[in-house]
Enzyme design. Structure first.
Site, PDB file in Angstrom:
ATOM      1  N   SER A 188       0.828  -1.191   0.000  1.00  0.00           N
ATOM      2  CA  SER A 188       0.000   0.000   0.000  1.00  0.00           C
ATOM      3  C   SER A 188       0.875   1.259   0.000  1.00  0.00           C
ATOM      4  CB  SER A 188      -0.963  -0.039   1.194  1.00  0.00           C
ATOM      5  OG  SER A 188      -1.978   0.922   1.066  1.00  0.00           O
ATOM      6  N   ASP A 234      -5.553  -3.580  -2.782  1.00  0.00           N
ATOM      7  CA  ASP A 234      -4.553  -3.253  -1.765  1.00  0.00           C
ATOM      8  C   ASP A 234      -4.040  -4.498  -1.036  1.00  0.00           C
ATOM      9  OD1 ASP A 234      -3.403  -2.271   0.799  1.00  0.00           O
ATOM     10  OD2 ASP A 234      -4.127  -0.340   0.060  1.00  0.00           O
TER      11      ASP A 234
END
Length: 618
Positions: free
Chosen positions: A373, A486
């Protein structure tokens, strides 16, 4: 070609027998009887001593060189390395004693001198000194059984013999090896050999170009392997042509460095590499592609074309005027690399920039970097070797802009992702991960397969985008007809991937998603959005997390597997950033400063307690 030697080097033979676990305890008379039953044998690198399933008719003692024991897995027939055997070690005794077929395949990984004891020779030996022989055999079998039942597996040895090969005529191998030797000498004693120096040290002109079957072969093999026992590493500098010395370098090597110059003809280099793979078991040995640059003024490009055409375990970019690059390669060769794993956390991830600034100031090396991320975004900037002001300025500006005025009808996501995609595309500049100065990876979550995906190759921008696309906030990224989001869903702090890369080296993991205290919030059995809005606007006693915050917090469920794997990290920092919200990109300078101060204090204490393990020679 396997061939019998006319005689042993008596000194090397006695040393090997005294070092062996099976025969070391024999009396002088028993040792003399054993020597009378031994037959000398030389095996060239890549040759098979025996194969799994062959009849067991002899055992072998390694006088010099190295053997590798491999077996095929039943389920997929893949080859599994069981261990390496060196000076004084014995192979083949279990099958011989138990009268069973060979349980594994044994191959020479460098030119090797052996002593062979046949079944008839062992019987003759046992008739003269049965008790000490069989006691030694029982101890040997008991030791093997104990290791197997306890789950002990031999550690893969650090490469001792390195071959340096230039794939193009214009590669200055001597200059490259000068700088590499300088770095390796800082943690051990290094012997550098080329054909000319070998002839001089051995005292015989042309011995470096000798071939299998020459009368000097056994003595020369012993001489080379003796150097390995006296030095931490031996660097074999190959010649530009496929000479006998070049073949020798490749046969002796545990690891081969294939050196090319950036922006040269990769087709010519790949052709030369293909020629080398036919020498001994070169194709099976660990190969590292080293791409040398005159300087760092021009960033790498088209690296992927090199890596696709010249198969190698890893590649390194080396700037000839940058000794830090040689130090990074030397740490890898010593199994002392330092890997950095950065966790996700949206705006709180800016704290990673402060931690990286602290590491640079404290001279803690970063040999590879990866993340999830926001950690993937900061890790990429680190791999490009940006300075911290540039990292901070661009991260804060583009991240804040990408979250504003990008809303859409929330059928798939609240944001279109257009602004973030534009920012990351510009940031990656259409480069591949292979073009980064430092080795890099990032982690995404594969919704199609319900598993994690590690990106260590391909387009930087698309890889980072996949790793940072929070589900519900941004739409998924399509990759080979699969949906990626993610990576925080599966591995918010990827210590495990980093450990796989650095092996016995040092892993430093940094988390930016601490537990958050929301206070005594009760949504009841049902909850009105209007009530939530009223509390957010007018209640000073409650911090009511909204929909976006709840979605983002679910990404941090990856903290659970990350916490279970934190033992894989040698240093694990959790930056104290719980007071910041996910979208606080406008407070980036404050977040970075907190990360810097915390990391300076943490690493100062860590270094005092642990020293600098990447400089150790053991």
């Amino acid at each position: 070609m396997r061939f019998e030697n006319p005689a042993f080097d008596p000194t090397r033979l006695i040393l090997a027998l005294r070092r062996s676990t099976l025969f070391a305890s024999l009396s002088a008379d028993a040792m003399a009887a054993l020597q009378a039953q031994l037959t000398p044998l030389t095996l060239m690198s890549g040759e098979v001593l025996f194969r799994e399933g062959d009849p067991s008719d002899s055992l072998y003692i390694v006088i010099s060189g190295r053997l590798r024991v491999v077996s095929r897995a039943v389920e997929d027939q893949s080859e599994r390395v069981l261990g390496d055997l060196g000076h004084g070690e014995i192979v083949g005794e279990m099958g011989l004693i138990c009268e069973e077929p060979r349980s594994a395949t044994v191959v020479a990984v460098r030119d090797t001198n052996l002593a062979k004891l046949t079944e008839a020779g062992l019987s003759q030996l046992a008739a003269n000194c049965a008790q000490p022989i069989y006691l030694a055999i029982i101890r040997q079998l008991a030791s093997r059984l104990r290791d197997e039942t306890s789950g002990i597996r031999p550690r893969k040895p650090t490469p001792r013999c390195l071959a340096v090969v230039g794939l193009l005529q214009n590669v200055l191998i001597g200059t490259f090896t000068d700088s590499l030797t300088e770095e390796l000498n800082k943690t051990g004693s290094i012997l550098r050999l080329n054909s000319e120096s070998v002839d001089g040290l051995f005292g015989m002109r042309g011995v470096s170009q000798s071939m299998a079957g020459d009368v000097t072969q056994a003595r020369f093999v012993d001489w080379l392997n003796d150097k390995e026992t006296r030095y931490s590493k031996v660097l074999y500098e190959a010649e530009a042509l496929n000479s006998s010395w070049t073949a020798r370098c490749l046969r002796q090597a545990d690891l081969i460095l294939l050196v090319v110059r950036a922006r040269e003809d990769y087709l010519e280099a790949s052709s030369r590499a293909a020629d080398l793979y036919g020498i001994g078991d070169t194709a099976k040995k660990t190969r590292i592609l080293v791409i040398v640059h005159d300087d760092g003024d021009t960033p790498p490009n088209r690296t992927r074309e090199w890596t696709l055409r010249i198969p190698a375990t890893r590649h390194f970019h080396i700037r000839m005027n940058n000794q830090r690059d040689f130090a990074r390669l030397a740490r890898f060769l010593n199994d002392r690399s330092v890997g950095l794993a950065l966790g996700g956390g949206f705006a709180r991830g800016i704290g990673h920039i402060g931690a990286i600034r602290a590491m640079r100031e404290l001279d803690i090396p970063i040999d590879m970097v990866g993340g999830t991320s926001m950690g993937a975004i900061i890790a990429a900037q680190c791999a490009f070797e940006w300075d911290f002001p540039k990292m901070l300025e661009l991260t804060c500006r583009y991240s804040a802009d990408s979250m504003e005025r990008d809303y859409t009808l929330p059928v798939v996501s609240f944001l279109t992702g257009r602004k973030l995609s534009q920012a990351l595309t510009a940031f990656g500049a259409n480069m591949d991960i292979e073009d980064m100065w430092l080795p890099y990876f990032c982690v995404s979550a594969n919704l199609t397969r319900a598993e994690g995906k590690v990106h260590s190759s391909g387009k930087v921008s698309l890889s980072v985008m996949a790793s940072s696309r929070a589900p519900g906030v941004f739409p998924p990224v399509t990759w080979d007809n699969e949906l990626l989001v993610d990576g925080g869903l599966v591995d918010v702090v990827p210590s495990d991937v980093t450990r796989d890369f650095v092996g016995q080296g040092t892993v430093i993991s940094i988390a930016v998603s601490p537990p958050i205290e929301y206070g005594n919030i009760d949504y009841g059995l049902s909850f009105s959005g209007w009530e939530g809005l009223r509390r957010q606007l007018f209640s000073k006693r409650e911090r009511v997390p909204g929909l976006l915050e709840l979605l983002m917090r679910t990404l941090e469920f990856g903290r659970t597997p990350a916490a279970r794997l934190r033992h894989l990290a040698d240093a694990y920092l959790t930056l104290p950033l719980g007071d910041f919200r996910y979208g606080d990109f406008r407070r980036g300078a404050e977040i970075e400063e907190i990360g810097y101060r915390f990391a300076i204090d943490y690493f100062g204490k860590w270094l005092e307690a642990n020293g600098r393990p990447w400089l150790r020679s053991d």
